[in-house]
Design a protein around this motif. Sequence first.
Motif, PDB file in Angstrom:
ATOM      1  N   ASP A  26       0.815  -1.154   0.023  1.00 55.19           N
ATOM      2  CA  ASP A  26       0.033  -0.018   0.203  1.00 55.19           C
ATOM      3  C   ASP A  26       0.979   1.258  -0.102  1.00 55.19           C
ATOM      4  O   ASP A  26       2.034   1.186   0.302  1.00 55.19           O
ATOM      5  N   GLY A  39      -6.277   6.548   4.132  1.00 57.45           N
ATOM      6  CA  GLY A  39      -6.720   5.255   4.270  1.00 57.45           C
ATOM      7  C   GLY A  39      -5.906   4.245   3.019  1.00 57.45           C
ATOM      8  O   GLY A  39      -6.122   2.972   3.173  1.00 57.45           O
ATOM      9  N   PHE A  71      -5.319 -10.110   7.893  1.00 53.99           N
ATOM     10  CA  PHE A  71      -4.491  -9.061   7.016  1.00 53.99           C
ATOM     11  C   PHE A  71      -3.399  -8.758   8.085  1.00 53.99           C
ATOM     12  O   PHE A  71      -3.430  -8.161   8.863  1.00 53.99           O
ATOM     13  N   ASN A 130      -5.087  -6.574  10.819  1.00 51.27           N
ATOM     14  CA  ASN A 130      -6.424  -6.278  10.538  1.00 51.27           C
ATOM     15  C   ASN A 130      -7.336  -7.599  10.362  1.00 51.27           C
ATOM     16  O   ASN A 130      -6.731  -8.648   9.982  1.00 51.27           O
ATOM     17  N   ARG A 174      -9.830  -8.018   8.258  1.00 47.34           N
ATOM     18  CA  ARG A 174     -10.822  -8.031   6.971  1.00 47.34           C
ATOM     19  C   ARG A 174      -9.708  -7.821   5.603  1.00 47.34           C
ATOM     20  O   ARG A 174      -8.613  -7.728   5.865  1.00 47.34           O
ATOM     21  N   GLY A 211      -7.912  -5.503   3.094  1.00 41.10           N
ATOM     22  CA  GLY A 211      -7.403  -4.258   2.887  1.00 41.10           C
ATOM     23  C   GLY A 211      -7.871  -3.515   1.832  1.00 41.10           C
ATOM     24  O   GLY A 211      -8.499  -4.065   0.923  1.00 41.10           O
ATOM     25  N   ASP A 212      -8.006  -2.230   2.201  1.00 41.21           N
ATOM     26  CA  ASP A 212      -8.563  -1.474   0.928  1.00 41.21           C
ATOM     27  C   ASP A 212      -7.500  -0.273   0.812  1.00 41.21           C
ATOM     28  O   ASP A 212      -7.376   0.452   1.885  1.00 41.21           O
ATOM     29  N   GLU A 216      -6.070  -2.880  -0.878  1.00 42.04           N
ATOM     30  CA  GLU A 216      -5.284  -4.175  -1.242  1.00 42.04           C
ATOM     31  C   GLU A 216      -6.259  -5.103  -1.844  1.00 42.04           C
ATOM     32  O   GLU A 216      -5.942  -5.713  -2.776  1.00 42.04           O
TER      33      GLU A 216
HETATM   34  N1  GLY Z   1      -4.679  -0.411   3.150  1.00 40.73           N
HETATM   35  C1  GLY Z   1      -4.677  -0.449   4.601  1.00 40.73           C
HETATM   36  C2  GLY Z   1      -5.928  -0.962   5.240  1.00 40.73           C
HETATM   37  O1  GLY Z   1      -6.917  -1.266   4.673  1.00 40.73           O
HETATM   38  O2  GLY Z   1      -5.964  -0.936   6.271  1.00 40.73           O
END
Ligand code: GLY
Length: 423
Positions: free
Chosen positions: A212, A226, A269, A285, A287, A289-290, A292
């Motif tokens: 990221d 984010g 994650f 995490n 869940r 990734g966003d 990812e």
């Molecule tokens: N890209 C990092 C996250 O989803 O926490």
Amino acid sequence: MRVLIVGGGGREHAIAMCVAKSSKVSKLYCAPGNAGIAALAECVDIGVMEFDKLVAFAQKEQIDFTIVGPDDPLVAGAVDAFEAAGLRVFGPRKNAAILEGSKAFSKDLMKKYGIPTAGYENFDTPEAALAYLETAAMPIVLKADGLALGKGVLICHTREEARAGVKTIMLDKQFGSAGNRIVIEEFMTGREVSVLSYVDGKTIQIMTSAQDHKRAKDGDQGLNTGGMGTFSPSPFYTEEVDRFCREHIYQKTVDAMAAEGREFKGIIFFGLMLTKDGPKVLEYNARFGDPEAQVVLPRMKNDIIEVMEACIDGHLDQIDLQFEDNAAVCVVLASDGYPEHYEKGLPIHGLESFENKDDYYVFHAGTKFRDGEIVTNGGRVLGVTAKGADLKTARKNAYEATGWITYDNKYCRGDIGKAIDEV
Ligand code: GLY
Ligand code: AMP
């Protein structure tokens, strides 16, 4: 199968794309969804934290399978609410989502089970935290214990900055109750890698790696966001790194959670830092990734519903998880001014350019319909992903595709994937 996805960002759009491809799925809903997800799913106007309404909707519409995307509902017990109503749902229960929901919990877990991470101390009062800082080595990292939109981490170079940071988190409560406790952690250096995995309580299967770009501006300058873009795989995630993590991090984490009576089913994650002393866990995490998910999921060959069902039913060991032997890059198109002040409601043009183009994707993050057109509705607006035979080709393709989209305050980083050139 009738499926409901809970969430409405780029990550959920990427999940929806995979779910829509599954041969098992006859009808797809998304709550609340967004203007892009609406092309794949029927969007339902229920918020991700409205558990009673979500469960009632799932019962009324005879939903067979629900997927919870974001951290907030997972940490608050969305999965427990669905299970209590006898509904089938993918994601960790509240007692397992704490792996992301409390940094103090995850640090204590790693210490107890010998999982490599930065040295740290947890504090419940600002007085104790400040006293500790007087003799601690600088730079140092302060982390609000709870969820803070990825923003509750302060890297402090001087004692003065660190003292001010404790005040920001614990007294001014900039991150709300997330700052009731604080983790003070040793500063590490090295490359960061994101590794997502499917977990069924016992077995863990690792997905392809990603990286990221968290800062708003080129050259990793500007504020934390984010996530401004990703690439996958990470060329720095070598076989040696993979071997180390399999031995010392992945399975150990799953086993530690089970041993604590917190069986984890869902996505873990691993935010890793490749330090000179080997890979260490920066954070967990619970869940995808966003952003990812926007580079990992387009490369996954499996039927996502099959893999998720295997996680719930505890037979993930029977799944042959496979990824394409190529690369993907996602460039986030944001609103200029994000993550601070920015304008919303601006018409977006060019989305149709992505129709019927294999290997190019436009995932909606902050968009909505207004009078029949699609307008911007957030700081991160779209994630433009392209695949390519290798990372450089994927990057070239992704940046070319960002040019197909126009809106008034469009902003993106120009250096997503620049690290590839160092390989
Ligand atoms: N890209 C990092 C996250 O989803 O926490
Ligand atoms: P986290 O939310 O814990 O992943 O932290 C957000 C970002 O802060 C990470 O992606 C790193 O860039 C940075 N960070 C977190 N912990 C450390 C650490 N111990 N040393 C150096 N950088 C860190």
